[in-house]
Scaffold this active site. Structure first.
Site, PDB file in Angstrom:
ATOM      1  N   HIS A 175       0.837  -1.207   0.000  1.00 15.04           N
ATOM      2  CA  HIS A 175       0.000   0.000   0.000  1.00 15.04           C
ATOM      3  C   HIS A 175       0.871   1.255   0.000  1.00 15.04           C
ATOM      4  O   HIS A 175       0.608   2.197  -0.749  1.00 15.04           O
ATOM      5  CB  HIS A 175      -0.889   0.048   1.253  1.00 15.04           C
ATOM      6  CG  HIS A 175      -1.898  -1.062   1.362  1.00 15.04           C
ATOM      7  ND1 HIS A 175      -2.052  -1.819   2.500  1.00 15.04           N
ATOM      8  CD2 HIS A 175      -2.806  -1.534   0.476  1.00 15.04           C
ATOM      9  CE1 HIS A 175      -3.024  -2.706   2.316  1.00 15.04           C
ATOM     10  NE2 HIS A 175      -3.487  -2.567   1.084  1.00 15.04           N
ATOM     11  N   LYS A 234     -18.039  -6.449   7.492  1.00 17.89           N
ATOM     12  CA  LYS A 234     -16.732  -7.094   7.649  1.00 17.89           C
ATOM     13  C   LYS A 234     -16.244  -6.900   9.084  1.00 17.89           C
ATOM     14  O   LYS A 234     -16.353  -5.801   9.620  1.00 17.89           O
ATOM     15  CB  LYS A 234     -15.715  -6.442   6.698  1.00 17.89           C
ATOM     16  CG  LYS A 234     -15.519  -7.201   5.402  1.00 17.89           C
ATOM     17  CD  LYS A 234     -14.304  -6.631   4.696  1.00 17.89           C
ATOM     18  CE  LYS A 234     -14.046  -7.265   3.358  1.00 17.89           C
ATOM     19  NZ  LYS A 234     -12.920  -6.612   2.664  1.00 17.89           N
ATOM     20  N   ARG A 281      -1.667  -6.303  -8.460  1.00 17.83           N
ATOM     21  CA  ARG A 281      -0.461  -7.092  -8.223  1.00 17.83           C
ATOM     22  C   ARG A 281      -0.259  -8.137  -9.308  1.00 17.83           C
ATOM     23  O   ARG A 281       0.755  -8.182  -9.973  1.00 17.83           O
ATOM     24  CB  ARG A 281      -0.555  -7.792  -6.858  1.00 17.83           C
ATOM     25  CG  ARG A 281      -0.487  -6.832  -5.694  1.00 17.83           C
ATOM     26  CD  ARG A 281      -1.033  -7.441  -4.456  1.00 17.83           C
ATOM     27  NE  ARG A 281      -2.433  -7.810  -4.635  1.00 17.83           N
ATOM     28  CZ  ARG A 281      -3.252  -8.181  -3.666  1.00 17.83           C
ATOM     29  NH1 ARG A 281      -2.795  -8.262  -2.438  1.00 17.83           N
ATOM     30  NH2 ARG A 281      -4.503  -8.482  -3.907  1.00 17.83           N
ATOM     31  N   SER A 327      -2.833  -7.999   2.665  1.00 15.69           N
ATOM     32  CA  SER A 327      -3.184  -7.841   4.088  1.00 15.69           C
ATOM     33  C   SER A 327      -3.686  -9.170   4.652  1.00 15.69           C
ATOM     34  O   SER A 327      -3.395  -9.523   5.789  1.00 15.69           O
ATOM     35  CB  SER A 327      -4.275  -6.786   4.249  1.00 15.69           C
ATOM     36  OG  SER A 327      -3.802  -5.533   3.849  1.00 15.69           O
TER      37      SER A 327
HETATM   38  O1  PNS Z   1      -8.966  -3.093  -0.032  1.00 12.80           O
HETATM   39  P1  PNS Z   1     -10.197  -3.646  -0.687  1.00 12.80           P
HETATM   40  O2  PNS Z   1     -11.033  -4.385   0.340  1.00 12.80           O
HETATM   41  O3  PNS Z   1      -9.887  -4.465  -1.901  1.00 12.80           O
HETATM   42  O4  PNS Z   1     -11.063  -2.373  -1.196  1.00 12.80           O
HETATM   43  C1  PNS Z   1     -12.299  -2.540  -1.843  1.00 12.80           C
HETATM   44  C2  PNS Z   1     -13.031  -1.188  -2.032  1.00 12.80           C
HETATM   45  C3  PNS Z   1     -13.096  -0.416  -0.729  1.00 12.80           C
HETATM   46  C4  PNS Z   1     -12.295  -0.347  -3.048  1.00 12.80           C
HETATM   47  C5  PNS Z   1     -14.450  -1.512  -2.561  1.00 12.80           C
HETATM   48  O5  PNS Z   1     -15.026  -2.500  -1.770  1.00 12.80           O
HETATM   49  C6  PNS Z   1     -15.378  -0.295  -2.579  1.00 12.80           C
HETATM   50  O6  PNS Z   1     -15.186   0.611  -3.347  1.00 12.80           O
HETATM   51  N1  PNS Z   1     -16.393  -0.295  -1.694  1.00 12.80           N
HETATM   52  C7  PNS Z   1     -17.340   0.786  -1.548  1.00 12.80           C
HETATM   53  C8  PNS Z   1     -18.743   0.393  -2.020  1.00 12.80           C
HETATM   54  C9  PNS Z   1     -18.881   0.579  -3.515  1.00 12.80           C
HETATM   55  O7  PNS Z   1     -18.696   1.625  -4.064  1.00 12.80           O
HETATM   56  N2  PNS Z   1     -19.252  -0.538  -4.197  1.00 12.80           N
HETATM   57  C10 PNS Z   1     -19.436  -0.576  -5.624  1.00 12.80           C
HETATM   58  C11 PNS Z   1     -18.145  -0.920  -6.328  1.00 12.80           C
HETATM   59  S1  PNS Z   1     -18.359  -1.046  -8.050  1.00 12.80           S
END
Ligand code: PNS
Length: 162
Positions: A17, A41, A91, A129
């Protein structure tokens, strides 16, 4: 001024990150590292702890990076922050499908916000993570994978539970 949002769970922050944040901070005028608060979560570190970790690591290093928290739709949050860009780290090929889906869905929701994918340094390309938590929980070493403060907190966390 170009503002980018770098969203994620960051549970916990890894050097992968930090690598993406460093690249973003070079490319954009302002970068908001945005921690998703997801009631569904159960995180290892609370949002407050994650903010503390981020501030400890990022504040002394980057002048144009801020840390924030969001919930709800990412694109709504990005609009509210007047950001033009969403940054995501990729990645391996396995990340691509999910990221591609999310990027296109976000574009459908808000066409004027662009998703930019960045690759971390090679040595972080297998770092996540989830694996860091698993290794730490099982007593393995995460040295060199996460900042020292994270390593210390992981040790404390899993020592308490045994
Ligand atoms: O670190 P992560 O868990 O891979 O991050 C995922 C994240 C936070 C980028 C994604 O879950 C997100 O954007 N969540 C917010 C809800 C949202 O906008 N959902 C629609 C996505 S198309």
């Amino acid at each position: 001024m170009t503002r980018a949002i770098y969203p994620g769970s960051f549970d916990p922050l890894t050097f992968g990150h930090v690598d993406i944040i460093e690249r973003s901070a070079r490319l954009f005028d302002n970068v908001v590292v945005a921690i998703l608060t997801n009631p569904q979560k159960a995180p290892l570190f609370t949002v407050e702890e994650r903010i503390e970790i981020m501030n400890e690591i990022l504040k002394p290093r980057f002048r144009n990076v801020e840390v924030d928290v969001f919930h709800g739709l990412l694109v709504d949050y990005a609009k509210q922050k007047r950001a033009q860009v969403i940054v995501r780290g990729i990645r391996a090929v396995t990340d691509y499908e999910y990221e591609f889906q999310m990027a296109l869905m976000n574009r459908r929701l808000t066409p004027d916000i662009e998703t930019v994918f960045m690759m971390p340094a090679e040595n972080y390309s297998y770092l996540s993570s989830r694996l860091v938590k698993e290794i730490a929980e099982l007593g393995g070493s995460v040295t060199g994978l996460v900042p020292e403060t994270v390593e210390r907190r992981l040790k404390q966390r899993f020592k308490k539970e045994t």
